[in-house]
Enzyme design. Structure first.
Site, PDB file in Angstrom:
ATOM      1  N   ASP A 211       0.866  -1.167   0.000  1.00  7.96           N
ATOM      2  CA  ASP A 211       0.000   0.000   0.000  1.00  7.96           C
ATOM      3  C   ASP A 211       0.918   1.237   0.000  1.00  7.96           C
ATOM      4  O   ASP A 211       2.135   1.136   0.183  1.00  7.96           O
ATOM      5  CB  ASP A 211      -0.978   0.003   1.174  1.00  7.96           C
ATOM      6  CG  ASP A 211      -2.194   0.881   0.861  1.00  7.96           C
ATOM      7  OD1 ASP A 211      -2.119   1.719  -0.051  1.00  7.96           O
ATOM      8  OD2 ASP A 211      -3.225   0.734   1.534  1.00  7.96           O
TER       9      ASP A 211
HETATM   10  C1  NOJ Z   1      -3.894   4.057  -0.083  1.00 10.58           C
HETATM   11  C2  NOJ Z   1      -5.080   3.139  -0.044  1.00 10.58           C
HETATM   12  O1  NOJ Z   1      -5.105   2.429   1.172  1.00 10.58           O
HETATM   13  C3  NOJ Z   1      -5.092   2.161  -1.204  1.00 10.58           C
HETATM   14  O2  NOJ Z   1      -6.289   1.423  -1.150  1.00 10.58           O
HETATM   15  C4  NOJ Z   1      -4.939   2.892  -2.500  1.00 10.58           C
HETATM   16  O3  NOJ Z   1      -5.038   2.005  -3.585  1.00 10.58           O
HETATM   17  C5  NOJ Z   1      -3.597   3.598  -2.483  1.00 10.58           C
HETATM   18  N1  NOJ Z   1      -3.587   4.569  -1.407  1.00 10.58           N
HETATM   19  C6  NOJ Z   1      -3.274   4.280  -3.800  1.00 10.58           C
HETATM   20  O4  NOJ Z   1      -4.042   5.401  -3.970  1.00 10.58           O
END
Ligand code: NOJ
Length: 763
Positions: free
Chosen positions: A296
Site C-alpha cells: 500500500d
Molecule cells: C492508499 C489506499 O489504502 C489504497 O487502497 C490505494 O489504492 C492507495 N492509497 C493508492 O491510492
C-alpha cells in the site's frame, strides 16, 4: 527501440507469437509457459539496479502538459524514469499524458520495458457508479460485473491498465470510513462480489485494450482496525482470519485476479507488508497466486513508525523477503535493493521472482507488443461519459437503493396532485452523490435529487435547503468542517414543509465524510441535521427520509418516527435520476443491506454471523446475567439482508429433498415464494446455515446462497438451493478446512433474522 527489438526477436527466434498474452489461469498451459520464457528472456538482460527499478512504483510526478518537474523529488523521479528505474506509476491519466510518460521510458531507457499505469478506479472513473457498499446492497452480481466492466472501458480509454480494486476487506464496524469501499460484513457475499468485480475489470482477455488488471486489497485485516479507527492495529484469531477474512481473497485468486495489495495495519504483531506468512505461505504457496503483490502507499516505509524496521533499507529487506513485490511510493526498493542483494540480505532468487511477476503482467497486458495500446485519444473522447455508460450507471444505482421503512404506503409518491417539499442541502448537491474514492471524476458531475425530480414535470416541487452538511470549501484532501452551528435556513424549511402535503428530506453524510481516513466515533446524522429533521416533523409528519451516506448510520429516532426511509447511499453520477424513479414508483426497490445498521455506536462491531455465547438469552424475566446491554437491545436497527419492496412476499413450505447428507451426495433446500402484493417486484431470497455443534464455536447463521427472483403480482415460484458437504466446511479446531458431521439448521428467508428452518443431519 534497439533493445525492445532484441527482446521481440528473441521471442520470435524461440518460435512464440508475441500476441499470446492472455492472463494466466484462463489460458492453456502452453500459453502460460510461453509467457514465462519471454519473461526470462527479458530478465536475463537486466542489471541488479534495473531489477530493483522494475519493482519501483511512483505517484504521478511530471506535468507533461507543462514539462517542468514541480520539485526536487519530481526531478529525481524523472531521472529514474529515463534510466528504466520505474516499473509502474499511479495517478497519471489521459491518453495523451500516458503516452507522453510512456514515451520517456521508450525513448530513454536502456531496456525500454513499458510502464504499467495504475489508478484507484474504485467505483467508476469519470462516470461514477454507486459506492461499492451500495453496489453490494444490490446483491446483483451481473449488474455489479457490468458496472466494473464499464469502469474498465472508461479508464482504459484514458490510458489506465491497472485498478487498485476491488477492496475485499470484510468489515463489521461502521466507524471505519472505508466500509464504503467494500462489500460489507459477510465473507460469502463479499466473495461473490469480489469475483464479479474482478471479471468485470479483467474481462476474458487481459491483452484487449479495454480490460485492466484488478487488485484484491488490502491483504489482510485492514477492515478489522481496532475501534474502527483507520490504520489502527488488528488482532484476530487464526479461526477468524481463515473463516471470515480470507475467503474473499481466496475467491479473488480463484477468479484469476492478477494483483494483490497488502495493508497498512499490523496483524497480530506483524505489519501486513512484512508478513511472509501472509504473502508467501498463504498467498503464493498455499493459494498458488502467480500475480504480483503491491505494497500500500508507503507501507514499506511505514514499518519504521510501526517499530518493525530500523531504517528504509531494513524495511526494504523485510518487505522483499516477505513477498511484497512492488514498492508503492516508499522509495525503498529503488534505493536499497541493489545493495541488499550484493550484501546477501536479499537473495537474487527472491528479487528475480518479484521482477518476473511484474514482467509477466506486462506481457499479459500486451505492453511489450504495443506500449501505447491504451493511448488512443479518439477512443477516449468517444467512450468518456458516453450514453451507454450512463445507462449502466443508472441501472446499478436503481438496484442499489434499499427501502428501509414504508408505513401506510407513503411511497411511491403520486406523480401529480400533491405538493411536495424537498428539504436538505444534499438534495441540491451535485458532488456529494459521487461519494468518496472517485478521484477520476470532476466535482458537480452527478445528477442531484432536485434535477432528477425535474423528470416528473407534473410534480409540484418546492425546495428549501434547511442547513448545510459541511461548511466552507471542501477539497478531496481536506478535513470537512461539519455544520454544527448554522441553523439560519431552518425557518424557511419549516415554512416550506407547512405548505406541503409530503416532505422529502435528503439528509446524511457529505460525499467525503466516509472513505480513507474518515473514521467517525458517532454515526448519527451529522451536524444540525437531526435537529432539522425533528423541527420539520413538528409541522409535517408525512416525511420521506432519503439517506445519503457511505456507511450504516445510527438513526433510532427516525426509525421510530419517520414513516418512510430510503437508503440511497452515494449513488454516483446518476444518483438523482435513480432516486426520483424510486420515489415515484417507476422502479420498485429491491436492495438488501450488506451491513447491519446499529441502533447505537456502542453495539459495534455488530454483525449477524456472530457466535451464540454461553448466555445468549435471559433464562428468567429481569435476569441480568446474560450477554446483553442494559440500555439497548442486542439486535440491530435494520439487520443484514434487510430491505423492503413496494410489494410484499411470503415464504412458504420450506423443505429439504432429504434430511440426511452423506459424503458425495447433494441435497436441495426449497421454498415457495409468492408475491402477495399488487405490483411486480424482485426479492433476494437468502439461504443461511448454522452448524449446531462443532469443534470450534460456530456463528448462529452464515449466508451460503442467495437468488434474485422477480415475480408478477400474485405469482408464486419455488426457489431451490443445492447443498453439499463442501458448503459446510470451516477452519476447524484441527487447523484445516473440513466439514464435521452433525446437525445443521437450514434457513431460507428474507433477511438474516429469518427464523424458520429445517434440520439436516450430515454423516
Ligand atoms: C492508499 C489506499 O489504502 C489504497 O487502497 C490505494 O489504492 C492507495 N492509497 C493508492 O491510492
Amino acid at each position: 527501440m534497439k533493445i525492445v527489438k532484441s527482446v521481440i526477436c528473441l521471442s520470435l527466434a524461440l518460435g512464440m507469437a508475441c500476441s499470446s498474452t492472455a492472463p494466466v489461469g484462463t489460458t492453456p498451459t502452453a500459453a502460460k509457459s510461453a509467457i514465462d520464457i519471454k519473461v526470462d528472456s527479458v530478465l536475463k538482460l537486466m542489471t541488479l539496479q534495473e531489477k530493483g527499478g522494475q519493482l519501483n512504483q511512483y505517484n504521478g510526478f511530471y506535468d507533461v502538459t507543462g514539462p517542468e518537474p514541480k520539485s526536487g523529488q519530481a526531478a529525481e523521479k524523472l531521472e529514474h524514469l529515463k534510466k528504466g528505474l520505474v516499473g509502474s506509476v499511479l495517478n497519471i491519466t489521459g491518453a495523451e499524458q500516458v503516452r507522453n510518460i510512456q514515451k520517456i521510458v521508450m525513448d530513454n531507457s536502456r531496456l525500454k520495458i513499458p510502464l504499467i499505469f495504475g489508478f484507484d478506479v474504485i467505483h467508476g472513473f469519470k462516470t461514477i457508479s454507486p459506492i461499492p457498499l451500495a453496489e453490494a446492497a444490490s446483491w446483483d452480481l451481473r449488474t455489479i460485473e457490468k458496472s466494473a466492466r464499464m469502469a474498465a472501458e472508461e479508464a482504459s480509454a484514458a490510458g489506465i491498465n491497472w485498478t487498485f480494486a476491488p477492496m475485499v476487506d470484510v468489515s463489521r464496524d461502521a466507524r471505519w470510513g472505508r466500509v464504503m469501499e467494500g462489500s460489507g460484513e459477510d465473507p460469502y457475499l463479499g466473495s461473490q462480489i469480489a469475483v464479479a468485480r474482478i471479471k468485470g475489470f479483467q474481462g476474458t482477455d487481459l491483452a484487449a485494450n479495454n480490460t485492466i488488471l484488478a487488485c484484491a486489497k488490502h491483504f489482510v485485516g485492514y477492515g478489522f482496525a481496532e475501534a474502527g479507527r483507520d490504520y489502527n492495529s488488528v488482532d484476530v484469531s487464526e479461526a477468524t482470519l481463515e473463516n471470515v477474512l480470507f475467503p474473499p481473497f481466496k475467491a479473488s485468486v480463484d477468479a484469476g485476479v492478477r494483483t494483490f495489495m497488502n495493508a497498512f495495519n499490523d496483524l497480530n504483531g506483524v505489519p501486513a507488508t512484512a508478513s511472509s506468512y501472509l504473502q508467501r505461505d498463504v498467498l503464493k504457496n498455499r493459494w498458488n497466486f502467480s500475480g504480483a503483490v503491491v505494497s500500500d502507499w508507503g507501507s514499506i516505509m511505514e514499518m519504521i513508525p510501526h517499530g518493525y524496521a530500523s531504517n528504509l533499507s531494513h524495511a526494504a529487506e523485510i518487505a522483499l523477503n516477505a513477498g511484497n513485490d512492488i514498492d508503492m511510493e516508499s522509495y525503498a526498493y529503488v534505493n536499497h535493493l541493489e545493495d541488499l542483494v550484493r550484501s546477501g540480505k536479499v537473495s537474487e532468487e527472491n528479487l528475480n521472482d518479484a521482477v518476473r511477476r511484474v514482467l509477466k503482467l506486462k506481457f499479459e497486458l500486451g505492453l511489450f507488443d504495443d506500449p501505447y495500446k491504451y493511448c488512443d485519444a479518439k477512443r477516449e473522447k468517444e467512450v468518456t461519459f458516453s450514453e451507454p455508460l450512463q445507462i449502466i450507471a443508472l441501472d446499478m444505482a436503481l438496484k442499489s437503493v434499499v427501502l428501509l421503512k414504508n408505513e401506510q404506503n407513503l411511497l411511491p409518491l403520486p406523480k401529480s396532485g400533491k405538493r411536495i417539499a424537498v428539504i436538505g442541502a444534499l438534495a441540491a448537491d451535485k458532488t456529494s452523490p459521487l461519494g468518496s474514492w472517485r478521484i477520476g471524476a470532476s466535482d458537480n458531475t452527478a445528477v442531484s435529487l432536485l434535477e432528477g425530480l425535474k423528470n416528473y414535470p407534473n410534480a409540484q416541487i418546492t425546495y428549501a435547503k434547511g442547513a448545510d452538511v459541511a461548511l466552507g470549501e471542501t477539497k478531496f484532501v481536506s478535513e470537512l468542517t461539519i455544520n454544527t452551528t448554522d441553523k439560519s435556513g431552518f425557518a424557511a424549511a419549516i415554512e416550506t414543509a407547512k405548505n406541503a402535503d409530503i416532505v422529502v428530506m435528503m439528509l446524511g453524510e457529505h460525499g467525503l465524510q466516509s472513505g480513507e481516513g474518515r473514521s467517525r466515533s458517532e454515526l448519527g446524522l451529522p451536524g444540525v441535521q437531526q435537529e432539522l429533521l425533528e423541527a420539520v416533523f413538528a409541522v409535517n409528519k408525512s416525511i420521506v427520509l432519503v439517506l445519503q451516506n457511505g456507511r450504516p448510520l445510527t438513526i433510532p429516532w427516525a426509525a421510530e418516527n419517520i414513516p418512510a426511509i430510503v437508503e440511497a447511499w452515494h449513488l454516483g453520477t446518476q444518483s438523482g435520476n435513480a432516486i426520483a424513479q424510486i420515489l415515484f414508483g417507476d422502479f420498485n426497490p429491491q436492495g438488501k443491506l450488506p451491513m447491519s445498521f446499529p441502533r447505537s455506536v456502542g453495539q459495534l462491531p455488530l454483525y449477524y454471523n456472530a457466535k451464540s455465547t454461553g448466555r445468549p438469552a435471559a433464562n428468567e424475566p429481569n435476569s441480568v446475567f446474560w450477554s446483553h446491554y442494559g440500555d439497548v437491545p442486542n439486535t440491530p436497527q435494520f439487520p443484514f439482508g434487510y430491505g423492503l419492496s413496494y410489494t410484499t412476499f411470503s415464504y412458504n413450505n420450506l423443505r429439504l429433498s432429504s434430511a440426511k447428507l452423506t459424503d458425495s451426495q447433494k441435497i436441495t433446500a426449497s421454498i415457495d415464494l409468492t408475491n402477495t402484493g399488487k405490483v411486480s417486484g424482485t426479492e433476494v431470497v437468502q439461504l443461511y446455515i448454522q452448524d449446531e455443534v462443532a469443534t470450534g464455536t460456530r456463528p448462529v447463521k452464515e449466508l451460503k446462497g442467495f437468488e434474485l427472483v422477480t415475480l408478477a403480482a400474485g405469482e408464486t415460484k419455488s426457489v431451490t438451493f443445492t447443498i453439499d458437504k463442501k458448503m459446510l466446511e470451516f477452519f476447524s479446531a484441527n487447523r484445516k478446512w473440513e466439514t464435521e458431521d452433525g446437525t445443521f439448521k437450514i434457513y431460507i428467508g428474507t433477511n438474516a433474522q429469518t427464523n424458520s428452518f429445517k434440520v439436516l443431519t450430515v454423516e
